[in-house]
Structure formats: C-alpha cells, structure tokens
Motif scaffolding. Structure first.
Motif, mmCIF file in Angstrom:
data_model
loop_
_atom_site.group_PDB
_atom_site.id
_atom_site.type_symbol
_atom_site.label_atom_id
_atom_site.label_comp_id
_atom_site.label_asym_id
_atom_site.label_seq_id
_atom_site.Cartn_x
_atom_site.Cartn_y
_atom_site.Cartn_z
ATOM 1 N N ILE A 71 -48.473 62.900 -32.571
ATOM 2 C CA ILE A 71 -49.716 63.662 -32.543
ATOM 3 C C ILE A 71 -49.471 64.916 -31.698
ATOM 4 C CG2 ILE A 71 -52.169 63.646 -31.916
ATOM 5 C CD1 ILE A 71 -51.948 60.528 -31.969
ATOM 6 N N VAL A 72 -49.622 66.076 -32.284
ATOM 7 C CA VAL A 72 -49.407 67.323 -31.546
ATOM 8 C C VAL A 72 -50.702 67.697 -30.831
ATOM 9 C CG1 VAL A 72 -48.768 69.747 -31.695
ATOM 10 C CG2 VAL A 72 -47.670 68.074 -33.204
ATOM 11 N N VAL A 73 -50.632 67.748 -29.515
ATOM 12 C CA VAL A 73 -51.805 68.074 -28.694
ATOM 13 C C VAL A 73 -51.681 69.520 -28.222
ATOM 14 C CG1 VAL A 73 -53.171 67.456 -26.667
ATOM 15 C CG2 VAL A 73 -51.924 65.684 -27.934
ATOM 16 N N ALA A 74 -52.628 70.347 -28.581
ATOM 17 C CA ALA A 74 -52.645 71.747 -28.154
ATOM 18 C C ALA A 74 -53.482 71.894 -26.884
ATOM 19 C CB ALA A 74 -53.222 72.630 -29.256
ATOM 20 N N ALA A 75 -53.145 72.898 -26.064
ATOM 21 C CA ALA A 75 -53.935 73.171 -24.866
ATOM 22 C C ALA A 75 -55.351 73.551 -25.249
ATOM 23 C CB ALA A 75 -53.294 74.290 -24.060
ATOM 24 N N GLY A 76 -56.285 73.259 -24.351
ATOM 25 C CA GLY A 76 -57.677 73.599 -24.580
ATOM 26 C C GLY A 76 -57.983 75.029 -24.173
ATOM 27 N N ALA A 77 -59.249 75.313 -24.006
ATOM 28 C CA ALA A 77 -59.685 76.659 -23.627
ATOM 29 C C ALA A 77 -59.305 76.952 -22.179
ATOM 30 C CB ALA A 77 -61.203 76.773 -23.807
ATOM 31 N N LEU A 78 -59.130 78.230 -21.873
ATOM 32 C CA LEU A 78 -58.820 78.656 -20.514
ATOM 33 C C LEU A 78 -59.926 78.201 -19.561
ATOM 34 C CD1 LEU A 78 -57.154 80.302 -18.479
ATOM 35 C CD2 LEU A 78 -58.401 82.341 -19.236
ATOM 36 N N ALA A 79 -59.502 77.481 -18.488
ATOM 37 C CA ALA A 79 -60.489 76.951 -17.539
ATOM 38 C C ALA A 79 -60.223 77.385 -16.101
ATOM 39 C CB ALA A 79 -60.513 75.420 -17.609
ATOM 40 N N SER A 80 -58.964 77.684 -15.773
ATOM 41 C CA SER A 80 -58.652 78.058 -14.393
ATOM 42 C C SER A 80 -57.291 78.743 -14.340
ATOM 43 C CB SER A 80 -58.647 76.835 -13.470
ATOM 44 O OG SER A 80 -57.572 75.968 -13.807
ATOM 45 N N PHE A 81 -56.984 79.308 -13.171
ATOM 46 C CA PHE A 81 -55.659 79.872 -12.925
ATOM 47 C C PHE A 81 -54.979 79.073 -11.824
ATOM 48 C CE2 PHE A 81 -57.953 83.790 -14.336
ATOM 49 C CZ PHE A 81 -57.248 83.957 -15.517
ATOM 50 N N GLN A 82 -53.687 78.857 -12.005
ATOM 51 C CA GLN A 82 -52.874 78.278 -10.941
ATOM 52 C C GLN A 82 -52.114 79.417 -10.281
ATOM 53 O OE1 GLN A 82 -49.079 76.142 -11.786
ATOM 54 N NE2 GLN A 82 -50.127 74.390 -10.874
ATOM 55 N N VAL A 83 -52.351 79.621 -8.989
ATOM 56 C CA VAL A 83 -51.705 80.699 -8.242
ATOM 57 C C VAL A 83 -50.678 80.073 -7.308
ATOM 58 C CG1 VAL A 83 -52.062 82.664 -6.696
ATOM 59 C CG2 VAL A 83 -53.846 82.030 -8.351
ATOM 60 N N THR A 84 -49.408 80.403 -7.533
ATOM 61 C CA THR A 84 -48.317 79.811 -6.747
ATOM 62 C C THR A 84 -47.655 80.906 -5.923
ATOM 63 O OG1 THR A 84 -47.926 78.198 -8.508
ATOM 64 C CG2 THR A 84 -46.214 78.441 -6.848
ATOM 65 N N ALA A 85 -47.787 80.800 -4.605
ATOM 66 C CA ALA A 85 -47.251 81.807 -3.689
ATOM 67 C C ALA A 85 -46.355 81.137 -2.659
ATOM 68 C CB ALA A 85 -48.398 82.545 -2.994
ATOM 69 N N PRO A 86 -45.473 81.897 -2.004
ATOM 70 C CA PRO A 86 -44.636 81.308 -0.944
ATOM 71 C C PRO A 86 -45.497 80.717 0.171
ATOM 72 C CG PRO A 86 -43.864 83.508 -1.534
ATOM 73 C CD PRO A 86 -45.188 83.328 -2.206
ATOM 74 N N ALA A 87 -44.974 79.697 0.816
ATOM 75 C CA ALA A 87 -45.712 79.079 1.923
ATOM 76 C C ALA A 87 -45.727 79.962 3.155
ATOM 77 C CB ALA A 87 -45.107 77.715 2.265
ATOM 78 N N ALA A 88 -44.720 80.818 3.298
ATOM 79 C CA ALA A 88 -44.623 81.681 4.483
ATOM 80 C C ALA A 88 -44.076 83.044 4.067
ATOM 81 C CB ALA A 88 -43.731 81.048 5.540
ATOM 82 N N VAL A 89 -44.690 84.113 4.575
ATOM 83 C CA VAL A 89 -44.247 85.478 4.301
ATOM 84 C C VAL A 89 -44.327 86.280 5.594
ATOM 85 C CG1 VAL A 89 -45.045 85.366 1.906
ATOM 86 C CG2 VAL A 89 -46.550 86.324 3.668
ATOM 87 N N THR A 90 -43.777 87.504 5.536
ATOM 88 C CA THR A 90 -43.805 88.399 6.686
ATOM 89 C C THR A 90 -44.881 89.453 6.497
ATOM 90 O OG1 THR A 90 -41.452 88.066 7.098
ATOM 91 C CG2 THR A 90 -42.449 90.008 8.097
ATOM 92 N N ASN A 91 -45.617 89.694 7.545
ATOM 93 C CA ASN A 91 -46.668 90.690 7.541
ATOM 94 C C ASN A 91 -46.152 92.043 7.049
ATOM 95 O OD1 ASN A 91 -49.265 91.751 8.385
ATOM 96 N ND2 ASN A 91 -48.199 92.687 10.095
ATOM 97 N N ASN A 92 -46.898 92.656 6.106
ATOM 98 C CA ASN A 92 -46.626 94.004 5.605
ATOM 99 C C ASN A 92 -45.372 94.117 4.738
ATOM 100 O OD1 ASN A 92 -48.701 95.733 6.134
ATOM 101 N ND2 ASN A 92 -47.573 97.008 7.554
ATOM 102 N N LEU A 93 -44.746 93.004 4.341
ATOM 103 C CA LEU A 93 -43.596 93.048 3.439
ATOM 104 C C LEU A 93 -44.019 92.490 2.074
ATOM 105 C CD1 LEU A 93 -40.508 91.924 5.572
ATOM 106 C CD2 LEU A 93 -41.229 94.241 4.933
ATOM 107 N N PRO A 94 -43.772 93.215 0.978
ATOM 108 C CA PRO A 94 -44.164 92.729 -0.350
ATOM 109 C C PRO A 94 -43.440 91.447 -0.732
ATOM 110 C CG PRO A 94 -43.621 95.079 -0.397
ATOM 111 C CD PRO A 94 -43.151 94.549 0.933
#
Length: 276
Positions: A71-94
């Motif tokens: 059974i091929v299951v397709a994704a449903g409608a857009l419901a949210s965004f998953q935002v994945t960022a580093p756990a630690a960064v340096t101030n003022n550095l991109p």
C-alpha cells in the motif's frame, strides 16, 4: 479480511479471532475481532509515508496469517515545519540551519512554500526563502548571547527550532567603567573591566591576564590580574588633577587593548602651600 483455504476458497464457517497489525508502527489498527461468514471489513489508518502492508493473524495461531499487497502511503497536507539548527553557535557569526515541511504525522511534504524567519527577542536575523521538495537550507546570524530559537512561518503554518546556545566571540576589546566620576586626587575608587567581543557581548570565557597603565604617571594601579567570567573589579587611585584615562591591555596579546573615557580628577584638600 477473508479466511480462505489453500485454494483461495472462502471458509464461511471460520470461527477464529483475527488480529490486525502492519508495517507502519504509527498506524491506528482495529481491535481483534471475529469474522462473519468468513469475512469482515476493518478500518485502518496508516500514518507513515512510503510502502506499507497490513497483516491479519489468527489469535493464538501466529502461523495462520496473511498480508496485504503493498500500500503506497502519500504524505498528507502541510501541517508544520521542522527547524533543525546547531545546538551551539557563536554570537554574530553566520551558520546554516535546515527546514522541512511536514504533514500532521511528520512525513515530509513535497512543498515549495515560501518561508520567513524570526529570532526570539529579535536577537538576530535569517533571510526568507522557498523550500524545494519540502526541504531548504538557510543562513542565520544571532546577535545576543544566551538561549535563542528560530521560528519558521508560511501563512498559518509554523515551526520552531530547539534551543540554540549562543556564546560570545573572541574578546576584541575591554570596557573600563569607573565606579564614580569625578574622583578626588589621592582617593581610591574602583574600575570594572569587562572583556567584550566585536559585537559588545561579554566574553565569559576570556582567560587572559590584564595589565594596567594610566595617563596619570602618579596613579596607583592594580597588579596584572585575570578576570572572572570575563569581568573584574579593581581599586585605582589617581593623583593628578585633570582629565585622566586608564588603559587595560592583554599581557600577551598586546593588540587587545582599550582605554577608558576621560575620568575627571579634582584636587583634594589643601595639605601645604607652594611659594614661588
């Protein structure tokens, strides 16, 4: 579900109880049930996108079972965004972070949504952009130390990152703050020295030793000293009336040096006379 014999004939008098399971661990399956005249319809909700199967097994006889075709299951409608960022960064550095478009069951949605970003407390920025097949990599710069988050928004759809620990960059300057001004010649007062990064954030990790000099050649200055969590308070006595300054310099990295603003020194009480 239909109970059949070895030749695919329906067994109308089948009296067993059937349990429904499947390859989708997130699915909603019905309770175990008997069949009516060898057959019964069940409601199943599959939640994980991709190829899945549903299996019927006789309760108590696990070798007596059968599985559906794929059974091929397709994704449903857009419901949210998953935002994945580093756990630690340096101030003022991109730095880069990722955004995925998800349905209600966390399957990636092939979306080309245009996404904008906000940073907690407005302490930074990230340029907006569009997703490609439900995924995108973006660049952010955070401008305040501490714990920050990034929120992605497209219309009514949102998503927030986990906590991002923002630390100060390398110390590039000292802030020298007198406890009072003006001061009286010969009277001790204190100065607070703070190690700052290029954006003015306190560098709590600064581990250097600070040496002190002054425009007042008669000043009593503290010995070379270290800071605690990037900050130190020290006693100073200036003796020459007028505007004076105090300079703090890293004892090894001499280019790391800063001078206070003018500190007005006023004459003390009369102690003698000069006769000319």
């Amino acid at each position: 579900v239909t109970a059949v014999d070895a030749y695919s004939n329906t067994i109308t008098n089948y009296a067993g109880t059937v349990a429904i399971t499947g390859s989708d661990g997130a699915a909603t399956y019905p309770s175990s049930s008997t069949l009516t005249s060898g057959t019964k319809s069940f409601n199943v909700t599959l939640k994980t996108a991709g190829n899945q199967t549903v299996t019927a097994t006789e309760v108590g006889t696990p070798t007596r079972s059968g599985s559906s075709r794929t059974i091929v299951v397709a994704a449903g409608a857009l419901a949210s965004f998953q935002v994945t960022a580093p756990a630690a960064v340096t101030n003022n550095l991109p730095f880069n972070f990722n955004v995925q478009a998800l349905d209600a069951f966390n399957n990636r949605v092939s979306s080309s949504a245009s996404v904008s970003f906000t940073v907690s407390g407005s302490n930074g920025s990230a340029a907006s952009g569009s997703l490609t097949s439900g995924f995108g990599t973006f660049t952010a710069t955070l401008t305040a130390t501490g714990s920050q988050t990034i929120t992605a928004t497209s219309g009514l759809i949102t998503g927030i990152s986990g906590s991002i620990s923002v630390s100060a960059g390398p110390a590039t300057q000292f802030q020298i703050t007198p406890s009072t001004s003006p001061v009286t010649a010969g009277t001790a007062f204190s100065i607070t020295v703070t190690a700052l990064d290029s954006s003015g954030a306190t560098n709590a990790a600064y581990a250097g030793t600070v040496a002190f000099t002054s425009s007042d050649g008669l000043a009593v200055l503290p010995a070379n000293s270290t800071l605690t969590s990037g900050v130190g308070t020290f006693p100073v006595t200036l003796k020459t009336a007028g505007d004076q300054t105090i300079t703090a310099t890293d004892s090894v990295s001499l280019s790391l040096t800063s001078t206070s603003g003018p500190i007005k020194v006023i004459a003390g009480s009369a102690t003698s006379f000069t006769v000319t």
